[in-house]
Scaffold this motif. Structure first.
Motif, PDB file in Angstrom:
ATOM      1  N   UNK A  20       0.833  -1.209   0.000  1.00 53.10           N
ATOM      2  CA  UNK A  20       0.000   0.000   0.000  1.00 53.10           C
ATOM      3  C   UNK A  20       0.869   1.260   0.000  1.00 53.10           C
ATOM      4  N   UNK A  21       1.909   1.254   0.829  1.00 52.58           N
ATOM      5  CA  UNK A  21       2.807   2.408   0.894  1.00 52.58           C
ATOM      6  C   UNK A  21       3.531   2.590  -0.442  1.00 52.58           C
ATOM      7  N   UNK A  22       3.978   1.492  -1.038  1.00 52.60           N
ATOM      8  CA  UNK A  22       4.649   1.575  -2.340  1.00 52.60           C
ATOM      9  C   UNK A  22       3.735   2.127  -3.411  1.00 52.60           C
ATOM     10  N   UNK A  23       2.480   1.686  -3.421  1.00 50.69           N
ATOM     11  CA  UNK A  23       1.532   2.169  -4.418  1.00 50.69           C
ATOM     12  C   UNK A  23       1.269   3.665  -4.249  1.00 50.69           C
ATOM     13  N   UNK A  24       0.995   4.091  -3.028  1.00 53.05           N
ATOM     14  CA  UNK A  24       0.686   5.505  -2.787  1.00 53.05           C
ATOM     15  C   UNK A  24       1.898   6.379  -3.073  1.00 53.05           C
ATOM     16  N   UNK A  25       3.084   5.955  -2.623  1.00 55.43           N
ATOM     17  CA  UNK A  25       4.296   6.741  -2.877  1.00 55.43           C
ATOM     18  C   UNK A  25       4.569   6.852  -4.379  1.00 55.43           C
ATOM     19  N   UNK A  26       4.406   5.752  -5.104  1.00 56.50           N
ATOM     20  CA  UNK A  26       4.612   5.789  -6.549  1.00 56.50           C
ATOM     21  C   UNK A  26       3.600   6.677  -7.254  1.00 56.50           C
ATOM     22  N   UNK A  27       2.340   6.611  -6.817  1.00 55.75           N
ATOM     23  CA  UNK A  27       1.315   7.461  -7.422  1.00 55.75           C
ATOM     24  C   UNK A  27       1.594   8.937  -7.144  1.00 55.75           C
ATOM     25  N   UNK A  28       2.056   9.246  -5.928  1.00 57.05           N
ATOM     26  CA  UNK A  28       2.387  10.634  -5.617  1.00 57.05           C
ATOM     27  C   UNK A  28       3.587  11.122  -6.436  1.00 57.05           C
ATOM     28  N   UNK A  29       4.568  10.247  -6.634  1.00 49.04           N
ATOM     29  CA  UNK A  29       5.707  10.621  -7.485  1.00 49.04           C
ATOM     30  C   UNK A  29       5.257  10.836  -8.927  1.00 49.04           C
ATOM     31  N   UNK A  30       4.353   9.989  -9.402  1.00 47.37           N
ATOM     32  CA  UNK A  30       3.810  10.173 -10.751  1.00 47.37           C
ATOM     33  C   UNK A  30       3.036  11.470 -10.869  1.00 47.37           C
ATOM     34  N   UNK A  31       2.275  11.800  -9.846  1.00 51.46           N
ATOM     35  CA  UNK A  31       1.525  13.064  -9.832  1.00 51.46           C
ATOM     36  C   UNK A  31       2.480  14.248  -9.881  1.00 51.46           C
ATOM     37  N   UNK A  32       3.530  14.188  -9.059  1.00 55.19           N
ATOM     38  CA  UNK A  32       4.516  15.267  -9.049  1.00 55.19           C
ATOM     39  C   UNK A  32       5.227  15.415 -10.377  1.00 55.19           C
ATOM     40  N   UNK A  33       5.579  14.305 -10.976  1.00 51.07           N
ATOM     41  CA  UNK A  33       6.230  14.344 -12.284  1.00 51.07           C
ATOM     42  C   UNK A  33       5.295  14.924 -13.336  1.00 51.07           C
ATOM     43  N   UNK A  34       4.023  14.541 -13.259  1.00 53.59           N
ATOM     44  CA  UNK A  34       3.046  15.102 -14.192  1.00 53.59           C
ATOM     45  C   UNK A  34       2.910  16.604 -14.030  1.00 53.59           C
ATOM     46  N   UNK A  35       2.911  17.069 -12.795  1.00 56.78           N
ATOM     47  CA  UNK A  35       2.822  18.512 -12.571  1.00 56.78           C
ATOM     48  C   UNK A  35       4.061  19.235 -13.083  1.00 56.78           C
ATOM     49  N   UNK A  52      -5.037  13.628 -19.395  1.00 56.98           N
ATOM     50  CA  UNK A  52      -4.942  12.177 -19.588  1.00 56.98           C
ATOM     51  C   UNK A  52      -3.512  11.687 -19.378  1.00 56.98           C
ATOM     52  N   UNK A  53      -2.531  12.461 -19.848  1.00 58.28           N
ATOM     53  CA  UNK A  53      -1.133  12.087 -19.628  1.00 58.28           C
ATOM     54  C   UNK A  53      -0.798  12.106 -18.132  1.00 58.28           C
ATOM     55  N   UNK A  54      -1.350  13.065 -17.407  1.00 56.06           N
ATOM     56  CA  UNK A  54      -1.153  13.106 -15.962  1.00 56.06           C
ATOM     57  C   UNK A  54      -1.754  11.892 -15.280  1.00 56.06           C
ATOM     58  N   UNK A  55      -2.939  11.465 -15.730  1.00 49.55           N
ATOM     59  CA  UNK A  55      -3.573  10.270 -15.178  1.00 49.55           C
ATOM     60  C   UNK A  55      -2.727   9.035 -15.456  1.00 49.55           C
ATOM     61  N   UNK A  56      -2.178   8.951 -16.650  1.00 52.28           N
ATOM     62  CA  UNK A  56      -1.320   7.814 -17.009  1.00 52.28           C
ATOM     63  C   UNK A  56      -0.082   7.776 -16.116  1.00 52.28           C
ATOM     64  N   UNK A  57       0.521   8.936 -15.859  1.00 54.13           N
ATOM     65  CA  UNK A  57       1.707   8.962 -15.001  1.00 54.13           C
ATOM     66  C   UNK A  57       1.381   8.537 -13.574  1.00 54.13           C
ATOM     67  N   UNK A  58       0.211   8.924 -13.079  1.00 57.53           N
ATOM     68  CA  UNK A  58      -0.192   8.499 -11.740  1.00 57.53           C
ATOM     69  C   UNK A  58      -0.347   6.979 -11.704  1.00 57.53           C
ATOM     70  N   UNK A  59      -0.983   6.412 -12.717  1.00 59.58           N
ATOM     71  CA  UNK A  59      -1.163   4.957 -12.777  1.00 59.58           C
ATOM     72  C   UNK A  59       0.150   4.215 -12.907  1.00 59.58           C
ATOM     73  N   UNK A  60       1.024   4.709 -13.769  1.00 62.14           N
ATOM     74  CA  UNK A  60       2.332   4.065 -13.933  1.00 62.14           C
ATOM     75  C   UNK A  60       3.165   4.160 -12.658  1.00 62.14           C
ATOM     76  N   UNK A  61       3.122   5.314 -12.007  1.00 61.69           N
ATOM     77  CA  UNK A  61       3.869   5.485 -10.759  1.00 61.69           C
ATOM     78  C   UNK A  61       3.349   4.561  -9.671  1.00 61.69           C
ATOM     79  N   UNK A  64       4.416   0.983 -10.512  1.00 62.96           N
ATOM     80  CA  UNK A  64       5.850   0.787 -10.293  1.00 62.96           C
ATOM     81  C   UNK A  64       6.169   0.730  -8.799  1.00 62.96           C
ATOM     82  N   UNK A  65       5.524   1.587  -8.015  1.00 56.81           N
ATOM     83  CA  UNK A  65       5.740   1.557  -6.570  1.00 56.81           C
ATOM     84  C   UNK A  65       5.288   0.244  -5.954  1.00 56.81           C
ATOM     85  N   UNK A  66       4.168  -0.277  -6.437  1.00 58.88           N
ATOM     86  CA  UNK A  66       3.669  -1.561  -5.951  1.00 58.88           C
ATOM     87  C   UNK A  66       4.645  -2.679  -6.285  1.00 58.88           C
TER      88      UNK A  66
END
Length: 82
Positions: A20-35, A52-61, A64-66
């Motif tokens: 869970x921590x890996x998933x959330x941390x990765x999604x937050x990193x993806x969100x930050x990268x998208x921003x 849509x590209x921002x959403x994709x980065x959140x999902x990929x992050x 990857x964290x998971x």
């Protein structure tokens, strides 16, 4: 933990929390990268191309964290041995 041994409650809790921590941390990193790229997934404009590209980065992050958390847990378990 051996191959045929049932995991303890503590081991299962550690596995679940780490994933869970890996998933959330990765999604937050993806969100930050998208921003950083200007791809706001939560833009008020709706589902634009950059959103849509921002959403994709959140999902990929998150994915990857998971996966990193799963590998960490597997490596940790193999080091502990029987």
């Amino acid at each position: 933990m051996q191959q045929n041994q049932t995991p303890t409650v503590g081991e299962m809790l550690l596995q679940g929390v780490s994933q869970a921590v890996g998933f959330v941390a990765g999604a937050l990193l993806g969100r930050g990268l998208g921003l950083l790229f200007g791809w706001n997934a939560f833009a008020p404009d709706g589902y634009t191309g950059p959103a849509m590209l921002g959403i994709v980065l959140i999902g990929l992050g998150g994915g990857a964290g998971l996966q990193l958390a799963r590998r960490w847990y597997t490596r940790r378990q193999s080091r502990q041995g029987p």
